[in-house]
Motif scaffolding. Structure first.
Motif, short mmCIF file in Angstrom:
data_model
loop_
_atom_site.label_atom_id
_atom_site.label_comp_id
_atom_site.label_asym_id
_atom_site.label_seq_id
_atom_site.Cartn_x
_atom_site.Cartn_y
_atom_site.Cartn_z
N ARG A 76 31.34 38.11 45.52
CA ARG A 76 31.38 37.61 46.90
C ARG A 76 31.72 36.13 46.99
O ARG A 76 32.16 35.66 48.02
N ARG A 77 31.53 35.38 45.89
CA ARG A 77 31.84 33.96 45.91
C ARG A 77 33.33 33.69 45.69
O ARG A 77 33.81 32.59 45.97
N ALA A 78 34.07 34.66 45.19
CA ALA A 78 35.47 34.46 44.83
C ALA A 78 36.41 35.02 45.89
O ALA A 78 36.02 35.84 46.71
N ALA A 79 37.64 34.54 45.84
CA ALA A 79 38.67 35.03 46.76
C ALA A 79 39.88 35.49 45.95
O ALA A 79 40.13 35.01 44.85
N LEU A 80 40.58 36.46 46.51
CA LEU A 80 41.84 36.93 45.94
C LEU A 80 42.98 36.40 46.79
O LEU A 80 42.87 36.33 48.02
N SER A 108 40.75 31.75 40.97
CA SER A 108 40.42 31.11 39.69
C SER A 108 41.47 31.43 38.62
O SER A 108 41.76 30.58 37.77
N SER A 109 42.05 32.62 38.65
CA SER A 109 43.11 32.97 37.69
C SER A 109 44.38 32.18 37.96
O SER A 109 45.07 31.78 37.03
N VAL A 110 44.68 31.97 39.23
CA VAL A 110 45.87 31.17 39.59
C VAL A 110 45.68 29.75 39.07
O VAL A 110 46.59 29.17 38.47
N VAL A 111 44.49 29.19 39.27
CA VAL A 111 44.19 27.84 38.79
C VAL A 111 44.37 27.77 37.27
O VAL A 111 45.04 26.87 36.76
N ALA A 112 43.80 28.72 36.56
CA ALA A 112 43.87 28.70 35.09
C ALA A 112 45.30 28.88 34.58
O ALA A 112 45.73 28.17 33.68
N ARG A 113 46.03 29.80 35.15
CA ARG A 113 47.37 30.09 34.65
C ARG A 113 48.39 29.01 34.97
O ARG A 113 49.31 28.77 34.20
N LEU A 114 48.22 28.36 36.12
CA LEU A 114 49.16 27.29 36.49
C LEU A 114 48.69 25.93 35.99
O LEU A 114 49.42 24.96 36.11
#
Length: 178
Positions: free
Chosen positions: A114-118, A79-85
């Motif tokens: 548990r729903r998120a991935a790194l 989700s952070s990758v999505v937001a930052r890019l």
């Protein structure tokens, strides 16, 4: 995209002339802005793509790898990758899958959700993105085709346009002005 010889006339200037000739004078300048920026993007992307081709990277894959390499631990929630890019989640998921397949990134469960991935950068991914960054710096970024003054002015103009469109707000503390 790039021609082997320059065109004898600027097609964007001709398009503006046609806009005015057809009575769309009030839209001619805006049309020229939009098409000029889009054409500049095509030219720059062609340079970036040709530089990244030997690394088997697209710019989207490169951006994900570089973002992970910039992070403190070499990993970020998807989700952070999505937001930052500022790219749709489906696009990042697809890009991440290719990076995982190529051994450049691994997908890990989030330790607290548990729903998120790194996404975690592998050693191979870090080595590749460092080599690709060196190539981009040498072939594109050190000389984007503008003087330093023109580059600073262009970045400032585009930043004002992006801010007005709601692309970002001024963070606190503010970074150095563009």
């Amino acid at each position: 995209m790039a021609h082997s010889r320059p065109l004898p006339v600027d097609p964007l200037a001709e398009a503006k002339r046609q806009w005015v000739a057809h009575g769309w004078t009030d839209a001619a300048e805006g049309m020229t802005v939009v098409t000029s920026v889009m054409r500049a993007q095509q030219l720059l992307l062609a340079r970036v793509d040709s530089t990244l081709r030997p690394f088997s990277l697209t710019f989207a894959r490169y951006e994900v790898l570089r973002l992970l390499a910039f992070s403190r631990a070499g990993r970020l929630p998807l989700s952070s990758v999505v937001a930052r890019l500022q790219v749709h989640a489906t696009t990042i998921t697809s890009t991440a899958e290719r990076l995982v397949r190529d051994g450049l990134v691994v997908r890990e469960p989030h330790p607290h959700d548990r729903r998120a991935a790194l996404l975690s950068l592998t050693d191979a991914g870090r080595a590749l993105v460092d080599r690709a960054t060196d190539a981009l710096n040498d072939a594109v970024f050190r000389d984007p085709g503008l003087s330093s003054d023109d580059a600073a002015e262009l970045v400032a103009i585009v930043a004002r346009m992006r801010k007005a469109a709601g692309d970002f707000s001024d963070p606190r503390p503010q970074p150095d002005p563009l």
